[in-house]
Design a protein around this motif. Structure first.
Motif, PDB file in Angstrom:
ATOM      1  N   MET A   1      -0.320   1.619  -9.936  1.00 45.70           N
ATOM      2  CA  MET A   1      -1.132   1.665  -8.331  1.00 45.70           C
ATOM      3  C   MET A   1       0.758   2.183  -7.871  1.00 45.70           C
ATOM      4  SD  MET A   1      -0.925  -1.351  -5.424  1.00 45.70           S
ATOM      5  CE  MET A   1      -2.693  -1.085  -6.236  1.00 45.70           C
ATOM      6  N   THR A   2      -0.101   3.376  -7.287  1.00 43.82           N
ATOM      7  CA  THR A   2       1.690   4.231  -6.498  1.00 43.82           C
ATOM      8  C   THR A   2       1.782   4.312  -5.545  1.00 43.82           C
ATOM      9  OG1 THR A   2       0.405   6.594  -6.646  1.00 43.82           O
ATOM     10  CG2 THR A   2       1.024   6.003  -8.673  1.00 43.82           C
ATOM     11  N   ALA A   3       1.069   3.361  -4.608  1.00 37.76           N
ATOM     12  CA  ALA A   3       1.681   2.557  -2.391  1.00 37.76           C
ATOM     13  C   ALA A   3       2.560   2.292  -2.962  1.00 37.76           C
ATOM     14  CB  ALA A   3      -0.079   1.510  -2.887  1.00 37.76           C
ATOM     15  N   LYS A   4       2.926   2.781  -1.377  1.00 43.21           N
ATOM     16  CA  LYS A   4       4.800   3.014  -1.227  1.00 43.21           C
ATOM     17  C   LYS A   4       4.049   1.222  -0.094  1.00 43.21           C
ATOM     18  CE  LYS A   4       6.887   6.661  -0.796  1.00 43.21           C
ATOM     19  NZ  LYS A   4       7.943   7.964  -0.157  1.00 43.21           N
ATOM     20  N   VAL A   5       4.617   0.309  -0.496  1.00 47.10           N
ATOM     21  CA  VAL A   5       4.300  -1.109   0.815  1.00 47.10           C
ATOM     22  C   VAL A   5       5.503  -1.335   1.115  1.00 47.10           C
ATOM     23  CG1 VAL A   5       3.466  -3.081   0.948  1.00 47.10           C
ATOM     24  CG2 VAL A   5       2.605  -1.790  -0.969  1.00 47.10           C
ATOM     25  N   ALA A  17       5.214 -11.528  -1.607  1.00 42.26           N
ATOM     26  CA  ALA A  17       4.454 -10.734  -2.498  1.00 42.26           C
ATOM     27  C   ALA A  17       5.409 -10.340  -3.296  1.00 42.26           C
ATOM     28  CB  ALA A  17       3.402 -10.535  -2.016  1.00 42.26           C
ATOM     29  N   ARG A  18       6.602  -9.198  -2.016  1.00 42.21           N
ATOM     30  CA  ARG A  18       7.297  -8.891  -3.057  1.00 42.21           C
ATOM     31  C   ARG A  18       8.611  -9.230  -4.012  1.00 42.21           C
ATOM     32  NH1 ARG A  18      10.881  -6.626  -5.721  1.00 42.21           N
ATOM     33  NH2 ARG A  18      12.245  -5.203  -5.689  1.00 42.21           N
ATOM     34  N   HIS A  19       8.522 -10.778  -3.224  1.00 42.97           N
ATOM     35  CA  HIS A  19       9.306 -11.420  -4.232  1.00 42.97           C
ATOM     36  C   HIS A  19       9.221 -12.280  -5.221  1.00 42.97           C
ATOM     37  CE1 HIS A  19      12.114 -10.131  -0.773  1.00 42.97           C
ATOM     38  NE2 HIS A  19      13.448 -10.409  -1.716  1.00 42.97           N
ATOM     39  N   ARG A  20       7.450 -12.044  -5.623  1.00 41.06           N
ATOM     40  CA  ARG A  20       6.807 -12.702  -6.547  1.00 41.06           C
ATOM     41  C   ARG A  20       6.192 -11.728  -7.604  1.00 41.06           C
ATOM     42  NH1 ARG A  20       6.261 -17.816  -7.895  1.00 41.06           N
ATOM     43  NH2 ARG A  20       4.274 -17.254  -8.565  1.00 41.06           N
ATOM     44  N   ASP A  21       5.967 -10.227  -7.472  1.00 39.52           N
ATOM     45  CA  ASP A  21       6.273  -9.286  -8.009  1.00 39.52           C
ATOM     46  C   ASP A  21       4.663  -9.358  -8.408  1.00 39.52           C
ATOM     47  OD1 ASP A  21       6.329  -7.318  -9.032  1.00 39.52           O
ATOM     48  OD2 ASP A  21       6.741  -7.176 -10.963  1.00 39.52           O
ATOM     49  N   LEU A  22       4.172  -9.801  -6.838  1.00 39.60           N
ATOM     50  CA  LEU A  22       2.216  -9.878  -6.923  1.00 39.60           C
ATOM     51  C   LEU A  22       1.629  -8.036  -7.271  1.00 39.60           C
ATOM     52  CD1 LEU A  22       2.400 -12.925  -4.936  1.00 39.60           C
ATOM     53  CD2 LEU A  22       1.967 -12.794  -7.656  1.00 39.60           C
ATOM     54  N   GLU A  27       5.820   0.611  -4.614  1.00 40.29           N
ATOM     55  CA  GLU A  27       7.259   1.078  -4.611  1.00 40.29           C
ATOM     56  C   GLU A  27       7.074  -0.216  -3.536  1.00 40.29           C
ATOM     57  OE1 GLU A  27       9.473   4.788  -3.113  1.00 40.29           O
ATOM     58  OE2 GLU A  27       7.918   4.742  -4.190  1.00 40.29           O
ATOM     59  N   TRP A  28       8.051  -0.726  -3.815  1.00 37.69           N
ATOM     60  CA  TRP A  28       8.203  -1.512  -2.689  1.00 37.69           C
ATOM     61  C   TRP A  28       9.238  -1.198  -1.798  1.00 37.69           C
ATOM     62  CZ3 TRP A  28       5.713  -5.685  -0.740  1.00 37.69           C
ATOM     63  CH2 TRP A  28       4.486  -6.148  -1.556  1.00 37.69           C
ATOM     64  N   VAL A  29       9.034  -1.030  -0.407  1.00 42.19           N
ATOM     65  CA  VAL A  29       9.627  -0.620   1.144  1.00 42.19           C
ATOM     66  C   VAL A  29      10.725  -0.896   1.742  1.00 42.19           C
ATOM     67  CG1 VAL A  29      10.722   1.816   2.468  1.00 42.19           C
ATOM     68  CG2 VAL A  29       8.949   2.146   0.449  1.00 42.19           C
ATOM     69  N   ASP A  30      11.673  -1.092   1.690  1.00 40.66           N
ATOM     70  CA  ASP A  30      12.301  -2.531   2.478  1.00 40.66           C
ATOM     71  C   ASP A  30      12.546  -1.675   3.671  1.00 40.66           C
ATOM     72  OD1 ASP A  30      14.347  -4.171   4.581  1.00 40.66           O
ATOM     73  OD2 ASP A  30      15.836  -4.619   2.508  1.00 40.66           O
ATOM     74  N   LEU A  31      11.918  -1.785   4.834  1.00 39.29           N
ATOM     75  CA  LEU A  31      12.468  -1.324   6.219  1.00 39.29           C
ATOM     76  C   LEU A  31      13.378  -1.445   6.993  1.00 39.29           C
ATOM     77  CD1 LEU A  31       8.867  -2.472   5.864  1.00 39.29           C
ATOM     78  CD2 LEU A  31       8.930  -2.653   8.750  1.00 39.29           C
ATOM     79  N   ASN A  32      13.843  -2.517   6.222  1.00 42.81           N
ATOM     80  CA  ASN A  32      16.307  -3.143   6.995  1.00 42.81           C
ATOM     81  C   ASN A  32      16.396  -1.342   5.873  1.00 42.81           C
ATOM     82  OD1 ASN A  32      15.688  -4.191   7.908  1.00 42.81           O
ATOM     83  ND2 ASN A  32      15.903  -6.134   6.520  1.00 42.81           N
ATOM     84  N   THR A  33      15.579  -0.391   5.386  1.00 41.89           N
ATOM     85  CA  THR A  33      16.572   0.573   4.354  1.00 41.89           C
ATOM     86  C   THR A  33      15.860   2.043   4.983  1.00 41.89           C
ATOM     87  OG1 THR A  33      15.142   0.975   2.712  1.00 41.89           O
ATOM     88  CG2 THR A  33      16.615  -0.631   2.646  1.00 41.89           C
ATOM     89  N   LEU A  34      15.080   1.589   5.958  1.00 41.01           N
ATOM     90  CA  LEU A  34      14.377   2.737   6.919  1.00 41.01           C
ATOM     91  C   LEU A  34      15.148   3.171   8.227  1.00 41.01           C
ATOM     92  CD1 LEU A  34      10.889   2.784   5.894  1.00 41.01           C
ATOM     93  CD2 LEU A  34      12.500   3.920   4.938  1.00 41.01           C
ATOM     94  N   GLY A  35      15.520   1.914   8.806  1.00 37.38           N
ATOM     95  CA  GLY A  35      15.693   1.972   9.924  1.00 37.38           C
ATOM     96  C   GLY A  35      14.608   1.598  11.627  1.00 37.38           C
ATOM     97  N   ARG A  36      15.282   1.345  12.444  1.00 38.21           N
ATOM     98  CA  ARG A  36      14.834   1.083  13.684  1.00 38.21           C
ATOM     99  C   ARG A  36      14.326   2.269  14.492  1.00 38.21           C
ATOM    100  NH1 ARG A  36      16.465  -3.339  17.321  1.00 38.21           N
ATOM    101  NH2 ARG A  36      14.551  -3.545  18.273  1.00 38.21           N
ATOM    102  N   GLY A  37      14.577   3.402  13.999  1.00 41.83           N
ATOM    103  CA  GLY A  37      14.309   4.640  14.777  1.00 41.83           C
ATOM    104  C   GLY A  37      15.714   5.180  15.888  1.00 41.83           C
ATOM    105  N   GLU A  38      14.902   5.713  16.563  1.00 48.58           N
ATOM    106  CA  GLU A  38      15.247   6.223  18.063  1.00 48.58           C
ATOM    107  C   GLU A  38      16.001   4.609  18.522  1.00 48.58           C
ATOM    108  OE1 GLU A  38      15.361   8.763  22.139  1.00 48.58           O
ATOM    109  OE2 GLU A  38      14.146   9.244  20.039  1.00 48.58           O
ATOM    110  N   ARG A  39      16.600   4.331  19.265  1.00 44.94           N
ATOM    111  CA  ARG A  39      16.975   3.514  20.314  1.00 44.94           C
ATOM    112  C   ARG A  39      16.411   4.300  21.301  1.00 44.94           C
ATOM    113  NH1 ARG A  39      18.325  -1.812  18.691  1.00 44.94           N
ATOM    114  NH2 ARG A  39      19.439  -1.987  20.039  1.00 44.94           N
TER     115      ARG A  39
END
Length: 293
Positions: A1-5, A17-22, A27-39
């Protein structure tokens, strides 16, 4: 599987699901690394980062509360709903300090109200105002996440749309102004892009099945699941024990509730485009989710 979740702790299912590697291979993507976008000014608009990141390469699939998919549709993003949880009305409510003179939502007129703007909390607050004949312009919204409880108990805001586990440490110093029950169902939900749902159904089915496994495990092991989250262990365990688990197909009742919220957002100037929520529902996805239960 190559989906980004995409994942973040507010969607407990994805976090577990992420922390139990289910979901091996995703590819797990931490939303905090992407940011909240424009304020954005919380009095005039809704943030849209959750929906935007589906279309800027951030991820292919995400789970949130009720507000972000409405915002995404209003921006013209071609999203589709995948699944919903059962109602989570015990997860949070509108509160004031226990010594506050405010006795009703009507008395919030002109007052400062803290909330995680753009989340389910915006929906709850707007519905509570509507019930009293008020609108978004009648209050002063304060966009606050991690420090909202502190703002309330220190008197810097007059009310707060609080949720667990963040309510737990200050619960004895607050008083409930409005329960979530009776306003709206406050469900978790999961959504994706239409092209991902149509062109990669096997991957989508794999994601849903993994999330169902995460929910079954969490329901059976709430203390162990709580240890996967940062913060007070007892508070997280309480939060996890008092919410329903399992992904369900999107229902007509939920679509109607979302449509009402979307119409309110538009009427109050928080989104600039009217939408039809049902446009983001595909019957075949509901059948897919039903098969994983």
């Amino acid at each position: 599987m190559t989906a980004k979740v995409g994942f973040f702790p507010q969607n407990n299912t994805l976090w577990v699901a992420r922390h139990r590697d289910l979901l091996p291979g995703a590819e797990w993507v931490d939303l905090n690394t992407l940011g909240r976008g424009e304020r954005v000014d919380p009095a005039r608009a809704l943030p849209s980062a959750h929906g935007d990141h589906l279309f800027d390469g951030g991820y292919d699939f995400i789970g949130t509360g009720s507000t972000p998919p409405v915002t995404a549709q209003a921006k013209g993003h071609d999203i589709v709903y995948v699944a919903i949880s059962e109602p989570r009305v015990e997860n949070g409510r509108l509160v004031v300090r226990d010594d506050s003179p405010i006795g009703s939502v009507a008395e919030l007129k002109g007052r400062r109200v803290a909330l995680g703007h753009g989340s389910w909390q915006t929906t709850l607050l707007l519905l509570a105002l509507e019930r009293e004949g008020l609108g978004w312009g009648d209050i002063v919204p304060v966009d606050a996440y991690g420090n909202a409880a502190e703002l309330l108990v220190n008197g810097e805001v007059d009310a707060w749309v609080g949720s667990y586990p963040y309510l737990t440490p200050v619960e004895s110093r607050t008083r409930t102004l409005v329960e979530t029950d009776g306003l709206f169902s406050h469900r978790s939900l999961w959504f994706t892009r239409r092209d991902f749902a149509r062109e990669r159904p096997e991957e989508l089915a794999g994601i849903v099945a993994a999330l169902q496994r995460a929910d079954r495990w969490t329901e059976q092991h709430p203390r162990e699941a709580a240890a996967l989250f940062d913060g007070d262990l007892d508070a997280w365990e309480h939060a996890l024990r008092t919410r329903p688990w399992g992904l369900h197909p999107v229902s007509e009742e939920f679509v109607a509730e979302q449509q009402h919220a979307a119409d309110l957002f538009h009427a109050n100037g928080l989104v600039q485009r009217k939408i039809t929520v049902a446009d983001a529902v595909l019957p075949e996805i509901g059948e897919l989710v039903a098969r994983t239960r």
